[in-house]
Design an enzyme around this catalytic site. Sequence first.
Site, PDB file in Angstrom:
ATOM      1  N   ASP A 230      -1.099   6.564  -4.226  1.00  0.00           N
ATOM      2  CA  ASP A 230      -0.143   5.829  -3.410  1.00  0.00           C
ATOM      3  C   ASP A 230       0.312   4.561  -4.135  1.00  0.00           C
ATOM      4  O   ASP A 230       0.011   4.358  -5.316  1.00  0.00           O
ATOM      5  CB  ASP A 230      -0.727   5.535  -2.028  1.00  0.00           C
ATOM      6  CG  ASP A 230      -1.713   4.389  -2.020  1.00  0.00           C
ATOM      7  OD1 ASP A 230      -2.427   4.217  -3.028  1.00  0.00           O
ATOM      8  OD2 ASP A 230      -1.794   3.662  -1.005  1.00  0.00           O
TER       9      ASP A 230
ATOM     10  N   SER B 164       0.815  -1.208   0.000  1.00  0.00           N
ATOM     11  CA  SER B 164       0.000   0.000   0.000  1.00  0.00           C
ATOM     12  C   SER B 164       0.856   1.270   0.000  1.00  0.00           C
ATOM     13  O   SER B 164       1.684   1.449  -0.881  1.00  0.00           O
ATOM     14  CB  SER B 164      -0.970  -0.037   1.185  1.00  0.00           C
ATOM     15  OG  SER B 164      -1.923   0.979   1.103  1.00  0.00           O
TER      16      SER B 164
ATOM     17  N   ASP C 227      -5.034   3.314  -3.971  1.00  0.00           N
ATOM     18  CA  ASP C 227      -6.310   3.456  -3.259  1.00  0.00           C
ATOM     19  C   ASP C 227      -6.262   4.592  -2.240  1.00  0.00           C
ATOM     20  O   ASP C 227      -7.156   4.722  -1.417  1.00  0.00           O
ATOM     21  CB  ASP C 227      -6.753   2.139  -2.615  1.00  0.00           C
ATOM     22  CG  ASP C 227      -5.809   1.647  -1.537  1.00  0.00           C
ATOM     23  OD1 ASP C 227      -4.770   2.299  -1.297  1.00  0.00           O
ATOM     24  OD2 ASP C 227      -6.107   0.591  -0.936  1.00  0.00           O
TER      25      ASP C 227
ATOM     26  N   ASP D 286      -0.505   1.484  -4.266  1.00  0.00           N
ATOM     27  CA  ASP D 286      -1.489   0.612  -4.920  1.00  0.00           C
ATOM     28  C   ASP D 286      -2.733   1.377  -5.350  1.00  0.00           C
ATOM     29  O   ASP D 286      -3.757   0.781  -5.679  1.00  0.00           O
ATOM     30  CB  ASP D 286      -1.869  -0.556  -4.015  1.00  0.00           C
ATOM     31  CG  ASP D 286      -2.544  -0.121  -2.719  1.00  0.00           C
ATOM     32  OD1 ASP D 286      -2.284   1.007  -2.253  1.00  0.00           O
ATOM     33  OD2 ASP D 286      -3.332  -0.912  -2.163  1.00  0.00           O
TER      34      ASP D 286
END
Length: 250
Positions: A207, A71, A211, A209
């Site tokens: 970011d 993430s 999300d 990934d």
Amino acid sequence: SIGTIAHKKNQKEIVVGRDGRISSPELNEVLIDGLRSTGINVINIGVVPTPVTYYASHHLGTNSCVMITGSHNAAEYNGLKTVLASKSLSGDDIKEIKDCIVSKDYEVGQGKLRSTDVSNDYIQSILDAIHLNKKPTLKVVLDCGNGSAGEIAPRLFNALGCNVVTMFSEIDGNFPNHHPDPSQPENLEDLIIKVKEENADIGFALDGDADRLGVIDANGNIIWPDKQLMLLAKDVLSRNKRRHIIFDVK
């Protein structure tokens, strides 16, 4: 363990996606092998943003998915975001995975593997729902942060008809330009400079990934997430009277 628990929930097929981190290919391989060893069929969708993995679980009818991603965390971190039977696992559900690992009471089988690309369908689903009418064309600076959106995000904004200026779109798990977390103002400095240089209407930062979203207005001001939510809520409530908005205080 995830495959065994999926069986208990009558899930037979799981979508697997991953981000662009250096450790993600190896984790992807062993995760797929582990799921298949329990008899779960796997659909591998490759390097994608987390929202595309969630989309694929609905679009492909599995209702279950695992996204390998660290993430917004630093490059050396990684992890799994897991959805089984349309429920995102957290808290006691994650403890259940650990308990299964400790007991080693696994299902045994031979699941199948296939690979597919859902990116075109994902983009088309957005094009079917969103139509930009701004004239002249909306000029967008897009900072992909060397994350997993580097390929699909510019395609999407171009397909929406925007004039797109792209930054750091090469997917690189070392994150050589800045930390992949747009909630920290120091990671938005390059984007702010570019928005001003380009006289753009808006800047977006994603970011690792994709999300988490950072937003910069035309003057280089940061639109913080609480204000982003107000803008989105105002729009949603204009079409859904007297409904409630649920938000996270973070």
